[in-house]
Enzyme design. Structure first.
Site, PDB file in Angstrom:
ATOM      1  CG  ASP A  20      -2.105   0.910   1.072  1.00 38.38           C
ATOM      2  OD1 ASP A  20      -2.342   1.403  -0.048  1.00 38.38           O
ATOM      3  OD2 ASP A  20      -2.800   1.145   2.074  1.00 38.38           O
ATOM      4  CG  HIS A  37      -0.306   2.043  -9.323  1.00 38.10           C
ATOM      5  ND1 HIS A  37      -0.497   1.641  -8.019  1.00 38.10           N
ATOM      6  CD2 HIS A  37      -1.412   2.765  -9.661  1.00 38.10           C
ATOM      7  CE1 HIS A  37      -1.676   2.101  -7.586  1.00 38.10           C
ATOM      8  NE2 HIS A  37      -2.241   2.786  -8.574  1.00 38.10           N
ATOM      9  CG  LEU A 131       8.785 -17.662  -3.298  1.00 33.28           C
ATOM     10  CD1 LEU A 131       8.686 -17.585  -1.781  1.00 33.28           C
ATOM     11  CD2 LEU A 131       9.207 -16.298  -3.865  1.00 33.28           C
TER      12      LEU A 131
HETATM   13  C1  IPE Z   1      -5.485  -2.849  -0.388  1.00 33.29           C
HETATM   14  O1  IPE Z   1      -5.127  -1.518  -0.488  1.00 33.29           O
HETATM   15  C2  IPE Z   1      -5.415  -3.509  -1.731  1.00 33.29           C
HETATM   16  C3  IPE Z   1      -4.092  -3.663  -2.323  1.00 33.29           C
HETATM   17  C4  IPE Z   1      -2.962  -3.308  -1.786  1.00 33.29           C
HETATM   18  C5  IPE Z   1      -4.085  -4.295  -3.613  1.00 33.29           C
HETATM   19  P1  IPE Z   1      -6.232  -0.365  -0.663  1.00 33.29           P
HETATM   20  O2  IPE Z   1      -5.481   0.901  -0.699  1.00 33.29           O
HETATM   21  O3  IPE Z   1      -7.112  -0.686  -1.810  1.00 33.29           O
HETATM   22  O4  IPE Z   1      -7.082  -0.534   0.671  1.00 33.29           O
HETATM   23  P2  IPE Z   1      -7.978   0.532   1.459  1.00 33.29           P
HETATM   24  O5  IPE Z   1      -8.986   1.039   0.498  1.00 33.29           O
HETATM   25  O6  IPE Z   1      -7.065   1.630   1.921  1.00 33.29           O
HETATM   26  O7  IPE Z   1      -8.554  -0.237   2.599  1.00 33.29           O
HETATM   27  C1  IPE Z   2      -1.616   0.223  -3.332  1.00 36.66           C
HETATM   28  O1  IPE Z   2      -1.374   1.578  -3.415  1.00 36.66           O
HETATM   29  C2  IPE Z   2      -1.722  -0.408  -4.693  1.00 36.66           C
HETATM   30  C3  IPE Z   2      -3.084  -0.873  -5.038  1.00 36.66           C
HETATM   31  C4  IPE Z   2      -4.142  -0.738  -4.317  1.00 36.66           C
HETATM   32  C5  IPE Z   2      -3.206  -1.524  -6.313  1.00 36.66           C
HETATM   33  P1  IPE Z   2      -2.540   2.642  -3.371  1.00 36.66           P
HETATM   34  O2  IPE Z   2      -2.857   3.047  -4.768  1.00 36.66           O
HETATM   35  O3  IPE Z   2      -3.704   2.136  -2.580  1.00 36.66           O
HETATM   36  O4  IPE Z   2      -1.821   3.823  -2.617  1.00 36.66           O
HETATM   37  P2  IPE Z   2      -2.491   4.903  -1.671  1.00 36.66           P
HETATM   38  O5  IPE Z   2      -3.169   4.172  -0.554  1.00 36.66           O
HETATM   39  O6  IPE Z   2      -3.460   5.669  -2.515  1.00 36.66           O
HETATM   40  O7  IPE Z   2      -1.345   5.741  -1.209  1.00 36.66           O
HETATM   41 MG    MG Z   3      -4.139   2.347  -0.572  1.00 34.79          MG
END
Ligand code: IPE
Ligand code: IPE
Ligand code: MG
Length: 243
Positions: A20, A37, A131
């Site tokens: 995240d 990303h 793995l």
């Molecule tokens: C969880 O992260 C999903 C992934 C890392 C793929 P999100 O950023 O989508 O989760 P919330 O919305 O903060 O709970």
């Molecule tokens: C996690 O990073 C990646 C996915 C959910 C695919 P985010 O895109 O949720 O990053 P934040 O939470 O907005 O910083």
């Molecule tokens: Mg996120």
């Protein structure tokens, strides 16, 4: 340089990671979200490679949740493109390192190019012995448990399973992660402290670590710090700690 020393005899068998913070990383660098990303996939390469090198048995990565479809079309498209690119660029090395890839989630809900690439990666690495790399794509843990319940019901309806034989092992064997040890260590980067519908069953006794670093900045030192934190925990499973 990574200076954290790990106890190689007490590595977590199964590590789960909620990757995240890509969006916040992009914002912080005044870049488009897609670039966050993309930077995230660089971190991913290193973590997979190192997990294989240090001898982690199972690594499960949360790449795209069923809830992530609610993001803008541009962001979803960028994530889908990166997914494809990732498999195209990494599959040879992963296969050569004996990594076995399994996708957790509903592949049929993905665009055809992505679905085919994931199916090919699974088939190509199915007999590898290193793995085990689970990648959760279009995944939600509640949906996974519902799916397992449906599979149990089908077996009961077909007369091959008696209701009284439904136990924890029977349900577990119908999860995507069937055969994997339970998650020992769950890492979520970016400082958020929630599970977001990831591996609810499998994390029943996991140790949780929440580093504040954003996912694209998650390097080997940060990873090993999480493993070291895990190794410092007392796991009791409901019993009493050894004196
Ligand atoms: C969880 O992260 C999903 C992934 C890392 C793929 P999100 O950023 O989508 O989760 P919330 O919305 O903060 O709970
Ligand atoms: C996690 O990073 C990646 C996915 C959910 C695919 P985010 O895109 O949720 O990053 P934040 O939470 O907005 O910083
Ligand atoms: Mg996120």
């Amino acid at each position: 340089m990574d200076t954290i020393s790990l106890d190689v005899n007490r590595l977590p068998r199964h590590v789960g990671i909620i990757m995240d913070g890509n969006g916040r990383w992009a914002q912080r660098h005044k870049l488009k979200i897609a670039m966050g990303h993309r930077a995230g996939t660089e971190a991913l390469r290193e973590i997979i490679r190192n997990s294989s090198d240090i001898g982690i048995q199972v690594l499960t990565l949360y790449a795209f949740s069923t809830e992530n479809w609610s993001r803008s079309k541009a962001e979803v498209d960028a994530l889908m493109m990166l997914l494809l690119e990732f498999f195209q660029s990494e599959i040879d090395e992963l296969d050569q390192k004996q990594v076995r890839i399994l996708i957790l989630g509903d592949k049929d809900g993905l665009p055809p190019a992505q679905r085919d690439a994931l199916l090919r990666a699974e088939a190509r690495t199915a007999h590898n012995t290193g793995l085990k790399l689970n990648i959760a794509v279009n995944y939600g843990s509640r949906a996974e448990i519902v799916r397992a319940a449906r599979l149990l019901a089908q077996d009961v309806a077909a007369g091959v399973l008696a209701p009284q034989d439904i136990d924890e092992a029977a349900l577990e064997s119908r999860l995507y992660t069937a055969g994997d040890p339970p998650v020992d260590l769950l890492i979520r980067t970016s400082g958020e402290m929630r599970q977001s519908n990831f591996l609810l069953w499998q994390c029943a006794y996991a140790e949780f670590v929440f580093p504040t670093v954003l996912w694209p900045d998650f390097d080997l030192a940060a990873y090993h710090a999480c493993i070291a934190a895990y190794q410092g925990r007392s796991r009791r499973f409901g019993g009493r700690a050894e004196a």
